[in-house]
Motif scaffolding. Structure first.
Motif, PDB file in Angstrom:
ATOM      1  N   ARG A  99       0.824  -1.191   0.000  1.00 47.24           N
ATOM      2  CA  ARG A  99       0.000   0.000   0.000  1.00 47.24           C
ATOM      3  C   ARG A  99       0.868   1.255   0.000  1.00 47.24           C
ATOM      4  O   ARG A  99       2.009   1.230   0.445  1.00 47.24           O
ATOM      5  N   ARG A 100       0.286   2.331  -0.514  1.00 43.26           N
ATOM      6  CA  ARG A 100       0.976   3.611  -0.481  1.00 43.26           C
ATOM      7  C   ARG A 100       0.838   4.214   0.913  1.00 43.26           C
ATOM      8  O   ARG A 100      -0.262   4.321   1.439  1.00 43.26           O
ATOM      9  N   MET A 101       1.959   4.583   1.472  1.00 40.83           N
ATOM     10  CA  MET A 101       1.960   5.161   2.812  1.00 40.83           C
ATOM     11  C   MET A 101       2.830   6.410   2.819  1.00 40.83           C
ATOM     12  O   MET A 101       3.764   6.536   2.023  1.00 40.83           O
ATOM     13  N   LYS A 102       2.501   7.300   3.718  1.00 37.84           N
ATOM     14  CA  LYS A 102       3.300   8.504   3.877  1.00 37.84           C
ATOM     15  C   LYS A 102       4.584   8.167   4.623  1.00 37.84           C
ATOM     16  O   LYS A 102       4.623   7.220   5.422  1.00 37.84           O
ATOM     17  N   PRO A 103       5.651   8.922   4.384  1.00 39.44           N
ATOM     18  CA  PRO A 103       6.938   8.602   5.042  1.00 39.44           C
ATOM     19  C   PRO A 103       6.843   8.536   6.553  1.00 39.44           C
ATOM     20  O   PRO A 103       7.447   7.646   7.183  1.00 39.44           O
ATOM     21  N   TYR A 104       6.107   9.457   7.160  1.00 38.72           N
ATOM     22  CA  TYR A 104       6.050   9.443   8.625  1.00 38.72           C
ATOM     23  C   TYR A 104       5.334   8.192   9.143  1.00 38.72           C
ATOM     24  O   TYR A 104       5.634   7.697  10.246  1.00 38.72           O
ATOM     25  N   GLN A 105       4.384   7.643   8.347  1.00 32.57           N
ATOM     26  CA  GLN A 105       3.722   6.414   8.759  1.00 32.57           C
ATOM     27  C   GLN A 105       4.686   5.234   8.748  1.00 32.57           C
ATOM     28  O   GLN A 105       4.649   4.391   9.654  1.00 32.57           O
TER      29      GLN A 105
END
Length: 399
Positions: free
Chosen positions: A3-9
């Motif tokens: 899945r696409r996730m944000k860097p901070y996640q």
């Protein structure tokens, strides 16, 4: 798979997994059979290795739970099988299983979500069988007296695992409901904005097209009449001035409406029809108007606006495309439940290229006007070289 996730996640998930691994490894080593250093060196090394592998698999599942729920579920099952193969009892590392089941339901695909649900059932059975016949019963299989305990253990394990999956499914449903609601609100906003743009474009076309057509007709007439009759040229210029002034006032009202949506745009009524007829006659068109029967009282404002705009556009088309010198017939029939509008004009023998009155924004605008008022409109050429615009607009209760 991923899945696409944000860097901070990603940073949060990996950091949490690292902390979990640092805590789970010594706990697994201790729970694997006493403190290190109390047995032989080979036993301590084996216990430390098994603790490391178990903690690593569950920590990896925890790190991958949102990035790849399917991979996280596979790592969690691998960790559980390693525990069973090594004969280890459930411990701190197994807490990662609950987080993995939650994410399979909350973020996984339909297949992954179903695999997570199946894992709750299979996992509860495996836990019950392993605890009842595994390390806790090394001296033999449990007796029939242990069946109630086994059933109770099965229910407890199924409830704990199923609760994690159910919470994830509820969160997924809430997120989808919110996304659907936001998409619906965006679609409604876009539809409202599109309707407003169409309405303003229709008003601009009605006002500007008619006024410019009258101005052009008057200017052409004044140019040819100036040499023979200066008074006619002066009258044409006066008509041009009044027509342009009225159009400018209407355009200013429309622009005000663009800046302030609560302001009303120009709303002509039946009382303005005489001025419209006068403009057309001043442009040199012989206009014949027949009103029979007359309006029964004051028609609704929507019907008056639709009639005015349809007549305005139909007469504009007659000015632009009609045969010079031929009369234009206008008929209005006001009945208790409807008004019938008919405008017939002769067609020029050779219309300019692309000047077909049956095409373009004018016919579309008239048809939209009629439909907005609950009526219908037809326009097209008729045998004998004439063009007819006919509309029926409901009034009264039937509208």
């Amino acid at each position: 798979m991923f899945r696409r996730m944000k860097p901070y996640q990603l940073v949060v998930d990996v950091g949490l997994a690292v902390v979990f691994f640092l805590v789970a490894t010594p706990v697994e080593a201790v729970m694997g059979g006493g403190y290190l250093g109390t047995g032989s060196p080979s036993a301590d090394a084996w216990r430390m290795l098994s603790a490391f592998v178990t903690a690593l698999l569950f920590s990896g599942a925890l790190a991958m739970r949102r990035l790849s729920p399917a991979l996280a579920l596979g790592l969690a099952w691998a960790g559980a099988l390693v525990q069973i193969a090594l004969g280890r009892s459930p411990s701190f590392s197994d807490l990662a299983i609950f987080a993995v089941l939650y994410t399979t339901a909350a973020y996984g695909s339909r297949g992954v979500s179903r695999a997570g649900l199946a894992s709750t059932v299979v996992g509860a059975l495996v836990i019950t069988v392993y605890l009842m016949a595994g390390p806790g019963f090394a001296n033999g299989m449990p007796s029939w007296d242990a069946i109630p305990s086994a059933l109770l253990m099965l229910v407890a394990a199924g409830f704990a695992l199923g609760l994690s999956w159910t919470i994830g499914a509820l969160v997924r449903s809430a997120v989808r409901a919110r996304e659907t609601r936001e998409a619906q609100q965006r679609a409604e906003s876009e539809a409202i904005a599109e309707q407003e743009r169409v309405r303003i474009a229709r008003d601009m076309h009605d006002v500007v097209a008619h006024s410019l057509t009258v101005v052009i007709a008057q200017a052409n007439g004044a140019r040819y009449a100036a040499a023979a009759d200066p008074a006619a040229a002066a009258a044409a210029l006066e008509t041009i001035s009044s027509t342009a002034g009225a159009a400018l006032a209407d355009v200013r009202l429309l622009l005000t409406q663009l800046r302030h949506s609560q302001s009303d745009g120009p709303q002509p009524t039946l009382a303005d029809l005489e001025a419209l007829y006068a403009q057309v006659r001043a442009a040199g068109v012989p206009l014949r108007v027949d009103v029979d029967p007359v309006p029964p009282g004051a028609p609704p404002a929507a019907a008056q606006l639709a009639v005015y705009r349809i007549l305005q556009e139909a007469l504009t088309n007659a000015l632009r495309h009609g045969a010079p010198g031929k009369p234009v017939d206008v008929r209005l029939s006001w009945y208790p439940d409807r008004v019938e509008v008919a405008v017939r004009n002769g067609l020029a023998e050779r219309a300019p290229t692309g000047a077909d009155p049956a095409r373009g924004h004018g016919i579309i605008g008239m048809r939209e006007r009629a439909q907005l008022a609950g009526g219908r409109l037809e326009a097209g050429a008729h045998p004998g070289g004439s063009f007819l615009v006919s509309a029926v607009i409901p009034i009264g209760a039937s509208a």
